[in-house]
Design an enzyme around this catalytic site. Structure first.
Site, PDB file in Angstrom:
ATOM      1  N   GLU A 119      -3.681 -24.612   0.120  1.00 40.55           N
ATOM      2  CA  GLU A 119      -2.544 -24.918  -0.758  1.00 40.55           C
ATOM      3  C   GLU A 119      -1.534 -25.872  -0.125  1.00 40.55           C
ATOM      4  O   GLU A 119      -0.631 -26.361  -0.794  1.00 40.55           O
ATOM      5  CB  GLU A 119      -1.824 -23.632  -1.148  1.00 40.55           C
ATOM      6  CG  GLU A 119      -1.029 -22.985  -0.038  1.00 40.55           C
ATOM      7  CD  GLU A 119      -0.238 -21.776  -0.521  1.00 40.55           C
ATOM      8  OE1 GLU A 119       0.965 -21.745  -0.238  1.00 40.55           O
ATOM      9  OE2 GLU A 119      -0.819 -20.904  -1.169  1.00 40.55           O
TER      10      GLU A 119
ATOM     11  N   GLU B  61     -11.873 -17.791 -20.599  1.00 39.93           N
ATOM     12  CA  GLU B  61     -11.915 -16.917 -21.768  1.00 39.93           C
ATOM     13  C   GLU B  61     -11.911 -17.687 -23.084  1.00 39.93           C
ATOM     14  O   GLU B  61     -12.233 -17.121 -24.135  1.00 39.93           O
ATOM     15  CB  GLU B  61     -10.722 -15.953 -21.737  1.00 39.93           C
ATOM     16  CG  GLU B  61     -10.803 -14.878 -20.675  1.00 39.93           C
ATOM     17  CD  GLU B  61     -11.901 -13.860 -20.927  1.00 39.93           C
ATOM     18  OE1 GLU B  61     -12.347 -13.738 -22.088  1.00 39.93           O
ATOM     19  OE2 GLU B  61     -12.333 -13.200 -19.970  1.00 39.93           O
TER      20      GLU B  61
END
Length: 304
Positions: free
Chosen positions: A114, A83
């Site tokens: 992960e 953004e």
């Protein structure tokens, strides 16, 4: 692996019977839990402020910010990073998001990724992480191996490190120059950290990037004067920003933006000083792109 000591894995006594209540009561219980999130974030505002100043200083010196996480945490980092270019006209390379499992994990869970510290270190190294950069490790539990590996790599390179977790005694905190720990408590559904923990992480990330951009002079008051006018909505926003600051007509603002190649900052300076665009660019460059300081120096600021 012992999850019993993690805050995010505790059972919530307030929602023990959430599966037995009417739907209205169900969503009320979730909403009541969500209301605890802003309080948890408020409790660490001094630490967030320190992190904002660290990020702004590193970015101003040419460094980069990397968000690193797995699952929801990784996606939130990517969301914040992507953004920044349209909102503040930043180079996409300056703020980046890295997620365990790579691009496919953005759209479909790759939970096994992960579990590797080595993979986290390798993914950060692949981005060319260096001493002037910042790594912000995001993990609700505070113990994700992928994030731990990335932070260790960042420290080994001499870079700055920030940890964002929602559990007390988070392992990643010990690897951070600044640890951000909004403790949101047990989730409405045990272990579902996309809920309160994810919301807290989003609120903190909003502050980190927005605060850094403000410190770097990418706003004028609360107006995003560095907006990249890349679609119809953002073009209109840039137009309104120029009209508001320069107190000029829509036609004047449109003409100035056209001359300034869509830059609201340049357009405002052009309208208020009457200087050519090239001269306006030089004026802004002398003050590191800070419009308010540039206008003050030119004694043309329309309001404080």
């Amino acid at each position: 692996m012992n999850l019993s000591q993690l805050t995010t894995e505790q059972r919530n006594p307030r929602t023990l019977h959430i599966d037995e209540v009417p739907t209205l009561e169900l969503v009320r219980l979730i909403n009541e839990e969500d209301q605890r999130v802003p309080q948890a974030v408020a409790a660490i505002l001094p630490d967030i402020a320190r992190a904002v100043d660290l990020i702004a200083a590193r970015l101003a010196a040419g460094g980069r910010l990397f968000y690193i996480g797995a699952g929801t945490s990784g996606r939130l980092g990517i969301l914040d990073a992507v953004e920044c270019p349209p909102t503040y006209r930043t180079d996409p390379e300056r703020i980046q998001g890295i997620i365990a499992g790579g691009t496919p994990a953005i759209f479909r869970a790759q939970e096994g990724a992960e579990d590797s510290e080595e993979l986290g270190a390798r993914d950060l190294a692949a981005r060319g992480f260096r001493a002037g950069d910042i790594a912000c490790g995001i993990a609700a539990s505070g113990r994700t191996p992928y994030v731990i590996g990335a932070l260790r790599r960042a420290r080994a390179c001499g870079g700055a490190t920030i940890a964002l977790a929602c559990s007390e005694h988070a392992a990643i905190a010990s690897l951070a120059d600044i640890a951000l720990l909004p403790i949101t408590g047990p989730e409405a559904i045990t272990g579902s950290t996309r809920m309160k923990a994810g919301t807290a992480q989003k609120l903190v990330l909003n502050m980190l990037s927005t605060g850094a951009m403000i410190r770097l002079g990418k706003t004028y008051g609360n107006l995003m004067v560095d907006v990249k006018a890349s679609n119809a909505k953002l073009k209109e926003r840039a137009l309104v920003i120029v009209m508001t600051i320069a107190a000029c007509s829509r036609e004047e603002a449109a003409a100035a933006l056209a001359a300034a190649d869509g830059s609201a900052k340049l357009a405002v300076l052009h309208v208020l000083t009457g200087a050519p665009i090239a001269a306006c660019e030089e004026m802004l460059a002398k003050r590191q792109g800070r419009l308010k300081e540039t206008l003050r120096a030119a004694r043309k600021e329309p309001f404080a």
